[in-house]
Design a protein around this motif. Sequence first.
Motif, PDB file in Angstrom:
ATOM      1  N   HIS A  25       0.804  -1.125  -0.048  1.00 28.82           N
ATOM      2  CA  HIS A  25      -0.109   0.117   0.128  1.00 28.82           C
ATOM      3  C   HIS A  25       0.840   1.178  -0.191  1.00 28.82           C
ATOM      4  O   HIS A  25       1.195   1.652   1.102  1.00 28.82           O
ATOM      5  CB  HIS A  25      -1.142  -0.073   1.241  1.00 28.82           C
ATOM      6  N   PRO A  26       1.418   1.585  -1.167  1.00 30.68           N
ATOM      7  CA  PRO A  26       2.225   2.980  -1.329  1.00 30.68           C
ATOM      8  C   PRO A  26       1.697   4.215  -0.684  1.00 30.68           C
ATOM      9  O   PRO A  26       0.437   4.407  -1.154  1.00 30.68           O
ATOM     10  CB  PRO A  26       2.385   2.971  -2.875  1.00 30.68           C
ATOM     11  N   ASP A  27       2.190   5.076  -0.148  1.00 31.49           N
ATOM     12  CA  ASP A  27       1.688   6.160   0.182  1.00 31.49           C
ATOM     13  C   ASP A  27       2.884   7.044   0.074  1.00 31.49           C
ATOM     14  O   ASP A  27       4.053   7.294   0.987  1.00 31.49           O
ATOM     15  CB  ASP A  27       1.230   6.176   1.702  1.00 31.49           C
ATOM     16  N   SER A  28       2.974   8.061  -0.817  1.00 34.87           N
ATOM     17  CA  SER A  28       4.115   9.117  -0.960  1.00 34.87           C
ATOM     18  C   SER A  28       4.063  10.254  -0.265  1.00 34.87           C
ATOM     19  O   SER A  28       4.979  11.355  -0.486  1.00 34.87           O
ATOM     20  CB  SER A  28       4.168   9.356  -2.509  1.00 34.87           C
ATOM     21  N   ASP A  29       3.191  10.357   0.883  1.00 35.37           N
ATOM     22  CA  ASP A  29       2.847  11.836   1.544  1.00 35.37           C
ATOM     23  C   ASP A  29       4.268  12.110   2.095  1.00 35.37           C
ATOM     24  O   ASP A  29       4.645  11.228   3.069  1.00 35.37           O
ATOM     25  CB  ASP A  29       1.823  11.443   2.411  1.00 35.37           C
ATOM     26  N   GLN A  30       4.816  12.995   1.978  1.00 31.38           N
ATOM     27  CA  GLN A  30       6.157  13.558   2.537  1.00 31.38           C
ATOM     28  C   GLN A  30       5.900  14.125   3.966  1.00 31.38           C
ATOM     29  O   GLN A  30       7.017  14.511   4.303  1.00 31.38           O
ATOM     30  CB  GLN A  30       6.819  14.177   1.464  1.00 31.38           C
ATOM     31  N   GLU A  31       4.735  14.554   4.217  1.00 33.52           N
ATOM     32  CA  GLU A  31       4.655  15.281   5.465  1.00 33.52           C
ATOM     33  C   GLU A  31       4.286  14.267   6.689  1.00 33.52           C
ATOM     34  O   GLU A  31       4.377  14.646   7.803  1.00 33.52           O
ATOM     35  CB  GLU A  31       3.238  16.273   5.396  1.00 33.52           C
ATOM     36  N   THR A  32       4.545  12.875   6.409  1.00 31.43           N
ATOM     37  CA  THR A  32       3.982  12.071   7.256  1.00 31.43           C
ATOM     38  C   THR A  32       5.204  10.902   7.337  1.00 31.43           C
ATOM     39  O   THR A  32       5.835  10.564   6.012  1.00 31.43           O
ATOM     40  CB  THR A  32       2.933  11.386   7.277  1.00 31.43           C
ATOM     41  N   ASN A  33       5.680  10.448   8.276  1.00 34.48           N
ATOM     42  CA  ASN A  33       6.527   8.991   8.014  1.00 34.48           C
ATOM     43  C   ASN A  33       5.810   7.875   8.023  1.00 34.48           C
ATOM     44  O   ASN A  33       4.699   7.754   7.926  1.00 34.48           O
ATOM     45  CB  ASN A  33       7.471   9.125   9.359  1.00 34.48           C
ATOM     46  N   ASP A  34       6.637   6.663   7.943  1.00 32.68           N
ATOM     47  CA  ASP A  34       5.840   5.539   7.644  1.00 32.68           C
ATOM     48  C   ASP A  34       5.116   5.058   8.691  1.00 32.68           C
ATOM     49  O   ASP A  34       4.114   4.143   8.522  1.00 32.68           O
ATOM     50  CB  ASP A  34       7.002   4.514   6.906  1.00 32.68           C
ATOM     51  N   LEU A  35       5.552   5.209   9.865  1.00 31.67           N
ATOM     52  CA  LEU A  35       4.900   4.862  10.952  1.00 31.67           C
ATOM     53  C   LEU A  35       3.574   5.397  11.125  1.00 31.67           C
ATOM     54  O   LEU A  35       2.451   4.730  11.223  1.00 31.67           O
ATOM     55  CB  LEU A  35       5.671   5.140  12.261  1.00 31.67           C
ATOM     56  N   THR A  36       3.331   6.762  10.820  1.00 33.94           N
ATOM     57  CA  THR A  36       2.039   7.304  10.912  1.00 33.94           C
ATOM     58  C   THR A  36       1.144   6.946   9.667  1.00 33.94           C
ATOM     59  O   THR A  36       0.033   6.640   9.907  1.00 33.94           O
ATOM     60  CB  THR A  36       2.307   8.895  10.601  1.00 33.94           C
ATOM     61  N   LYS A  37       1.772   6.555   8.638  1.00 37.00           N
ATOM     62  CA  LYS A  37       1.100   6.096   7.392  1.00 37.00           C
ATOM     63  C   LYS A  37       0.606   4.607   7.785  1.00 37.00           C
ATOM     64  O   LYS A  37      -0.710   4.344   7.268  1.00 37.00           O
ATOM     65  CB  LYS A  37       2.170   5.828   6.268  1.00 37.00           C
ATOM     66  N   SER A  38       1.289   3.831   8.553  1.00 35.85           N
ATOM     67  CA  SER A  38       0.718   2.445   8.927  1.00 35.85           C
ATOM     68  C   SER A  38      -0.324   2.757   9.884  1.00 35.85           C
ATOM     69  O   SER A  38      -1.252   1.926  10.008  1.00 35.85           O
ATOM     70  CB  SER A  38       1.900   1.748   9.444  1.00 35.85           C
TER      71      SER A  38
END
Length: 213
Positions: A79-92
């Motif tokens: 589940h790719p998420d290219s949002d550069q305003e958040t880190n991968d932990l927040t995306k998860s």
Amino acid sequence: MNYYPLRATGYLPETLILANGSFPKHPLLLDWLKRCDYIVCCDGAADDLLQRGIKPVAIVGDCDSLSASSRSEFAAILHPDSDQETNDLTKSVRFCLAQGRSNLTIIGATGKREDHTLGNISLLTDYMADAQIEMFTDYGVFTPISTDSSFQSFAGQQVSLFAMDAGELTVSNLKYPVVRKSLHSWWQGTLNESLGNEFRIHPTGSVIVFRVH
């Protein structure tokens, strides 16, 4: 008052998020990885997990640290998420919330780069508005709170408090009293000690509590 028990053998997290820090070594955390039915990996953390023969439910992140072979082989759960305003932990965390999962346990979020470690820990207070969340390390557990809370403990357990704002807090049943005090620096609430099987915290702001295993 919220109540936070100690986690021991037999407990199983509802949802486990494996971040891309140092891979867990504590037996309790390794047991969770083997038995939990719903594991979400932050980007490159999936490579470490897959090498151990465990497949997550989802891999979330910007894919900058995930191997090309894993991106190809496990595209169906990526589940790719290219949002550069958040880190991968927040995306998860956001991914889990979108799946209706709000009881979250984070592991593997410390170690490696210190700036990542500090960022991941500090984000816990952002997540607690939408989720019941704790972060476990090989040494203990971080729990964010903003309301009166009771923690299961044991005499001699090492406890540290990190105030995330200037609100006053009062703590009962710790060795070093904290009574209507504002902690202005992170070090001020560290290295305390429980006096028994429970301690209580009455905050007027956001606090992250650390209990050693």
